[in-house]
Design an enzyme around this catalytic site. Structure first.
Site, PDB file in Angstrom:
ATOM      1  CD  GLU A   1      -1.546  -2.456   1.424  1.00 51.70           C
ATOM      2  OE1 GLU A   1      -0.422  -2.613   1.958  1.00 51.70           O
ATOM      3  OE2 GLU A   1      -2.259  -3.408   1.067  1.00 51.70           O
TER       4      GLU A   1
ATOM      5  N   PRO B   1      11.299 -18.866  -7.602  1.00 49.37           N
ATOM      6  CG  PRO B   1      12.706 -19.949  -6.078  1.00 49.37           C
ATOM      7  CD  PRO B   1      12.613 -19.523  -7.523  1.00 49.37           C
ATOM      8  NE  ARG B   2       6.375 -13.232  -2.567  1.00 56.46           N
ATOM      9  CZ  ARG B   2       6.105 -12.045  -3.083  1.00 56.46           C
ATOM     10  NH1 ARG B   2       6.330 -11.814  -4.365  1.00 56.46           N
ATOM     11  NH2 ARG B   2       5.591 -11.081  -2.343  1.00 56.46           N
TER      12      ARG B   2
ATOM     13  N   GLY C   1      15.430  -9.677  -5.964  1.00 55.57           N
ATOM     14  CA  GLY C   1      15.524  -8.396  -6.652  1.00 55.57           C
ATOM     15  C   GLY C   1      15.727  -8.460  -8.150  1.00 55.57           C
ATOM     16  CD  GLU C   2      19.397 -11.193 -10.480  1.00 55.29           C
ATOM     17  OE1 GLU C   2      20.443 -10.604 -10.861  1.00 55.29           O
ATOM     18  OE2 GLU C   2      19.247 -12.436 -10.529  1.00 55.29           O
TER      19      GLU C   2
ATOM     20  CG  ASN D   1       1.315  -6.284  -8.218  1.00 56.34           C
ATOM     21  OD1 ASN D   1       0.585  -6.203  -9.196  1.00 56.34           O
ATOM     22  ND2 ASN D   1       1.814  -5.215  -7.637  1.00 56.34           N
ATOM     23  N   PRO D   2      -0.259  -9.017 -10.307  1.00 57.72           N
ATOM     24  CG  PRO D   2      -2.463  -8.845 -11.110  1.00 57.72           C
ATOM     25  CD  PRO D   2      -1.654  -8.906  -9.838  1.00 57.72           C
TER      26      PRO D   2
END
Length: 441
Positions: free
Chosen positions: A71, A278-279, A320-321, A345-346
């Site tokens: 947000e 992966p997340r 970060g990539e 987030n799409p």
């Protein structure tokens, strides 16, 4: 537009005020402890009690209050636009988490500062408002702190609920407490929703329809993810003309499905490369073993390796990539959605020019995905078979992928147009600049 005095405080609100006073020492101890554990300086910790660590700037001040990282970052583009529309404006962002404070500090727009918000107690909120004296207060998404709202409105600060989004559970809970919900929503001069459904929900909770407008989805207009051009060029050169697809932000229990889909795709596209991001990159060892067990070859990005001709899975286990991978390939499956996790987030994919595949568990973006799927900018998959089919369709029919990408760009363009309308509406709520007549503009 009705006068806020027409909706009176409820017994539940008065009970909340009393409880917040009694519980304040315990809440303060818990909140302060978390900030200290993160290494936040003691002076900044006391911002939660309303003690400012920065002076109030001269001139008109717009205050944004956001819940957390997503947000907070989502308002930065809006601040840039407001700053361009009214160059005299100053901005304050409040958010409660140390992570959001760290990230915002690195991306602060001009004339913007960050503070931790006051606890929702009478004394802390009064101290905060007495110091900052905002000319406009903007609450992002669903951050409804009762005393913060009521005291700000009593101080004649126009309040806006921006990018309003409420889960079905929140709507159900507030609807049971209709009088209190109506009282709190009545503190807002304007409520800008992400979509028509949220407007319907807010009306059911007691919002004044005259104050409701459909606005843009701020997250759709956040700045694109960073891309290191040298890395992008190196990976592009290593891949060459091979077809590639991306599975991003995957969670435990999802990679099995992704790998099964990839194995099915290899039957028709033997040179196809899966870029698996992966997340949680610290799962790299686990995933490397899983890929080998599936009979596939892999190379890990965390070891500075580049994909070879024989590589079937490029394991992007780095932080970060992600922006690089989205820029590299427009065909992206977003994880956190094949299981009941909430999705990711799409818009980050779309801002890089891509189209999105998602599972049914992306409830955090349910309304956005419903619209994106409806216009053909995204597709929903439920299994390895349906995932393989969707990827194969976009690989074999480039025009279909191009159409989906065009629909995604169109969606973002509409959000940008609505952002312009949002900026106009917010500027109109501000008091005139010193020396301006009241009817200026």
């Amino acid at each position: 537009m009705s006068d806020t005095s027409q909706v009176r405080p409820t017994l539940l609100y008065h009970l909340y005020r009393g409880a917040s006073t009694l519980l304040a020492p315990f809440v303060w101890s818990k909140v302060a402890g978390k900030l200290r554990q993160h290494g936040v300086a003691e002076a900044r910790v006391r911002e939660r009690l309303g003690h400012a660590t920065l002076p109030r700037p001269t001139g008109r001040l717009v205050w944004f209050h956001a819940a957390s990282v997503g947000e907070s970052l989502s308002v930065l583009t809006l601040i840039h636009r407001l700053g361009e529309a009214a160059p005299d404006l100053e901005f304050l962002i409040t958010s409660g988490t140390p992570t959001s404070a760290d990230l915002i500090a690195k991306r602060l727009p001009p004339r913007t500062r960050h503070q931790f918000p006051p606890l929702d107690t009478g004394a802390a909120v009064s101290r905060f408002l007495d110091h900052w004296r905002p000319d406009l207060g903007i609450f992002v998404e669903s951050e409804l702190w009762p005393q913060m709202l009521v005291q700000a409105r009593a101080a004649e600060v126009p309040l806006v609920l921006l990018n309003a989004r409420l889960s079905p559970k929140s709507v159900a809970n507030w609807t049971k407490r209709h009088a209190t919900a109506q009282f709190l929503l009545d503190q807002f001069t304007l409520m800008l929703t992400q979509n028509a459904k949220t407007a319907v929900n807010l009306r059911a909770m007691g919002a004044d329809p005259a104050r409701l407008k459909e606005g843009s989805n701020l997250k759709a207009l956040s700045d694109p993810l960073p891309v290191d051009q040298d890395t992008l060029a190196q990976v592009k050169e290593a891949i060459g003309a091979r077809p590639v697809w991306v599975a991003s932000s995957t969670h435990e229990g999802e990679e099995e499905t992704v790998l099964a889909a990839h194995m099915a795709l290899l039957a028709q596209h033997p040179d196809l490369l899966l870029l698996l991001a992966p997340r949680h990159p610290n799962r790299g060892d686990q995933l490397e073993a899983m890929i080998a067990e599936a009979g596939l070859t892999s190379i890990r990005r965390s070891r500075d390796a580049l994909p070879r001709t024989s590589t079937q899975v490029y394991l992007a286990d780095t932080l970060g990539e992600v922006g690089i991978w989205y820029t590299l390939c427009p065909l992206v499956f977003l994880g956190g959605s094949l299981r009941d996790i909430g999705g990711h987030n799409p818009f980050e994919v779309m801002q890089a020019g891509g189209a999105v595949l998602t599972g049914p568990g992306a409830y955090n973006f349910a309304e956005s995905f419903a619209e994106l799927i409806g216009i053909g900018a995204a597709k929903e998959v439920t299994s390895a078979e349906t995932l393989a089919t969707a990827v194969r369709t976009w690989l074999d029919e480039p025009h279909a992928l191009d159409t989906a990408r065009d629909r995604a760009r169109g969606f973002l363009a509409r959000q940008s147009d609505q952002m312009d309308q949002t900026v106009t509406a917010l500027v109109e709520l501000l008091p005139p600049r010193t020396g301006e007549p009241d009817d200026a503009g």
